[in-house]
Design an enzyme around this catalytic site. Sequence first.
Site, PDB file in Angstrom:
ATOM      1  N   ASN A  14       0.873  -1.184   0.000  1.00 49.15           N
ATOM      2  CA  ASN A  14       0.000   0.000   0.000  1.00 49.15           C
ATOM      3  C   ASN A  14       0.905   1.228   0.000  1.00 49.15           C
ATOM      4  O   ASN A  14       1.486   1.568   1.031  1.00 49.15           O
ATOM      5  CB  ASN A  14      -0.892  -0.036   1.248  1.00 49.15           C
ATOM      6  CG  ASN A  14      -1.702   1.243   1.403  1.00 49.15           C
ATOM      7  OD1 ASN A  14      -1.820   2.031   0.464  1.00 49.15           O
ATOM      8  ND2 ASN A  14      -2.265   1.443   2.583  1.00 49.15           N
ATOM      9  N   LYS A  16       0.053   4.227  -0.313  1.00 47.83           N
ATOM     10  CA  LYS A  16      -0.631   5.411   0.227  1.00 47.83           C
ATOM     11  C   LYS A  16      -0.419   6.599  -0.717  1.00 47.83           C
ATOM     12  O   LYS A  16      -0.346   6.400  -1.929  1.00 47.83           O
ATOM     13  CB  LYS A  16      -0.146   5.702   1.650  1.00 47.83           C
ATOM     14  CG  LYS A  16      -0.121   4.453   2.543  1.00 47.83           C
ATOM     15  CD  LYS A  16       0.041   4.771   3.976  1.00 47.83           C
ATOM     16  CE  LYS A  16       0.240   3.488   4.757  1.00 47.83           C
ATOM     17  NZ  LYS A  16       0.010   3.618   6.169  1.00 47.83           N
ATOM     18  N   HIS A 101      -9.486   0.960   4.957  1.00 52.15           N
ATOM     19  CA  HIS A 101      -8.203   1.151   5.637  1.00 52.15           C
ATOM     20  C   HIS A 101      -8.429   2.088   6.822  1.00 52.15           C
ATOM     21  O   HIS A 101      -9.280   2.972   6.766  1.00 52.15           O
ATOM     22  CB  HIS A 101      -7.185   1.750   4.649  1.00 52.15           C
ATOM     23  CG  HIS A 101      -5.791   1.757   5.189  1.00 52.15           C
ATOM     24  ND1 HIS A 101      -5.355   2.702   6.074  1.00 52.15           N
ATOM     25  CD2 HIS A 101      -4.747   0.920   4.982  1.00 52.15           C
ATOM     26  CE1 HIS A 101      -4.101   2.447   6.393  1.00 52.15           C
ATOM     27  NE2 HIS A 101      -3.705   1.371   5.750  1.00 52.15           N
ATOM     28  N   GLU A 103      -6.899   4.555   7.745  1.00 54.16           N
ATOM     29  CA  GLU A 103      -6.756   5.977   7.388  1.00 54.16           C
ATOM     30  C   GLU A 103      -8.019   6.493   6.697  1.00 54.16           C
ATOM     31  O   GLU A 103      -8.231   7.703   6.622  1.00 54.16           O
ATOM     32  CB  GLU A 103      -5.490   6.165   6.522  1.00 54.16           C
ATOM     33  CG  GLU A 103      -4.240   6.006   7.391  1.00 54.16           C
ATOM     34  CD  GLU A 103      -3.011   5.494   6.677  1.00 54.16           C
ATOM     35  OE1 GLU A 103      -2.957   5.527   5.437  1.00 54.16           O
ATOM     36  OE2 GLU A 103      -2.080   5.031   7.380  1.00 54.16           O
ATOM     37  N   GLU A 171      -5.616  -5.093  10.588  1.00 56.06           N
ATOM     38  CA  GLU A 171      -4.632  -4.021  10.783  1.00 56.06           C
ATOM     39  C   GLU A 171      -4.941  -3.277  12.088  1.00 56.06           C
ATOM     40  O   GLU A 171      -5.778  -2.353  12.090  1.00 56.06           O
ATOM     41  CB  GLU A 171      -4.686  -3.047   9.610  1.00 56.06           C
ATOM     42  CG  GLU A 171      -4.353  -3.677   8.284  1.00 56.06           C
ATOM     43  CD  GLU A 171      -3.691  -2.673   7.351  1.00 56.06           C
ATOM     44  OE1 GLU A 171      -2.591  -2.960   6.877  1.00 56.06           O
ATOM     45  OE2 GLU A 171      -4.270  -1.601   7.125  1.00 56.06           O
ATOM     46  N   GLY A 177       2.109   2.210  10.699  1.00 52.69           N
ATOM     47  CA  GLY A 177       3.015   3.348  10.530  1.00 52.69           C
ATOM     48  C   GLY A 177       3.693   3.781  11.812  1.00 52.69           C
ATOM     49  O   GLY A 177       4.273   4.869  11.880  1.00 52.69           O
ATOM     50  N   SER A 216       3.214  -2.265  10.386  1.00 56.81           N
ATOM     51  CA  SER A 216       4.667  -2.229  10.591  1.00 56.81           C
ATOM     52  C   SER A 216       5.346  -3.563  10.268  1.00 56.81           C
ATOM     53  O   SER A 216       6.274  -3.983  10.965  1.00 56.81           O
ATOM     54  CB  SER A 216       5.009  -1.763  12.015  1.00 56.81           C
ATOM     55  OG  SER A 216       4.524  -0.446  12.219  1.00 56.81           O
TER      56      SER A 216
HETATM   57  C1  PEP Z   1      -0.823   0.026   5.890  1.00 59.13           C
HETATM   58  O1  PEP Z   1      -0.801   1.158   5.446  1.00 59.13           O
HETATM   59  O2  PEP Z   1      -1.737  -0.730   5.564  1.00 59.13           O
HETATM   60  C2  PEP Z   1       0.238  -0.391   6.804  1.00 59.13           C
HETATM   61  C3  PEP Z   1       0.146  -1.557   7.364  1.00 59.13           C
HETATM   62  O3  PEP Z   1       1.261   0.496   7.004  1.00 59.13           O
HETATM   63  P1  PEP Z   1       2.683   0.180   7.721  1.00 59.13           P
HETATM   64  O4  PEP Z   1       3.192  -1.113   7.148  1.00 59.13           O
HETATM   65  O5  PEP Z   1       3.555   1.340   7.364  1.00 59.13           O
HETATM   66  O6  PEP Z   1       2.417   0.074   9.174  1.00 59.13           O
END
Ligand code: PEP
Length: 256
Positions: A14, A16, A101, A103, A171, A177, A216
Site C-alpha cells: 500500500n 498510500k 483502511h 486511514e 490491521e 506506521g 509495521s
Molecule cells: C498500511 O498502510 O496498511 C500499513 C500496514 O502500514 P505500515 O506497514 O507502514 O504500518
Amino acid sequence: MAQNTRRRPLIAGNWKMNGLQADGLDRVRRVAALRAATEVPCDLLVCPPATLLAAISEALAGSPIATGGQDCAPQTDGAYTGDIAARMLKDAGARYVILGHSERRHGHGESDAQIRAKSEAALAAGLMAIICVGETLAERDGGQTLAVLSTQVKASVPPNATAVNTVIAYEPVWAIGTGRNAAPPQIAEAHAHIRATLRQGLGAEADRMRILYGGSVKPANARETLALADVDGALVGGASLDVDAFWAIAQACPKL
Ligand code: PEP
C-alpha cells in the site's frame, strides 16, 4: 485451518499517497525484474496512488504482479466530484482495491455500512476487495478488540463475499506506521477470531479466504508473522516503498 485447506499468501504493498511517475515506475520495474528472475511463494500486489494506476498496470503487463486501488466510491458514476468508481479502477488495470483502511475509517470517518457499500461496488465491478478491520489502542486497552473485530467483519463484509473476490486485512490501528508490530499471540488471536466470525456468515468459504496482517511489517518481523496460523500474507505500508524490503517480505512467506 481446516484440514487440507491451502491458501496462497498475498503480499500487498500500500503506497498510500506516495509516488510520482518517475520514482513510482522505477520502483515497480525493479520489483518486476526481481519477480521475473525469481519465484516467490506468494502472490504480489502493488496499490499505488490512483494517478499512477494506469501507468503502473501497463508497466506490469505480462508480469504476475497485480495492481490495486486504495479506495473506491460505492456509486458506479455520476456527480461525485473527486471520487473514483470501482469500474474506473478496473478500467485503469486494477484487479484489487483496498477498502476500509484505518486511514479511511478514522481519517475520513468511514462507517462499516459505507465500507460494505464500497465492497459491494468493488465486487460488482469484478475487483477483489481487500477489506480492512482493526481496533484502536483505546479499544485494545479496554479489552474490546475481539468485539470490535466481530462488529467490523459482520457489518463490512458483503454476504456474497467469497475467497475468490474478497481478502480480509487485520490491521490494528496502533500498529500502522508506528514501527510497532503486534506481538505474535495478539496477531494469532485476532486472525483466528476473524476467521471464526467469517465462518458464522460464510460457512466453509471462510477457510479458503485469505486474512492478511498489516501493521509495521518489515523484513525483520515478516518471517515470524507470516508463519502464524491463519496469517495468509501481509498488507505492507512503509516497507513497500523500499524495493529490497518489500522483496525480502515476499521471500519470507512460508512455502505451501
Ligand atoms: C498500511 O498502510 O496498511 C500499513 C500496514 O502500514 P505500515 O506497514 O507502514 O504500518
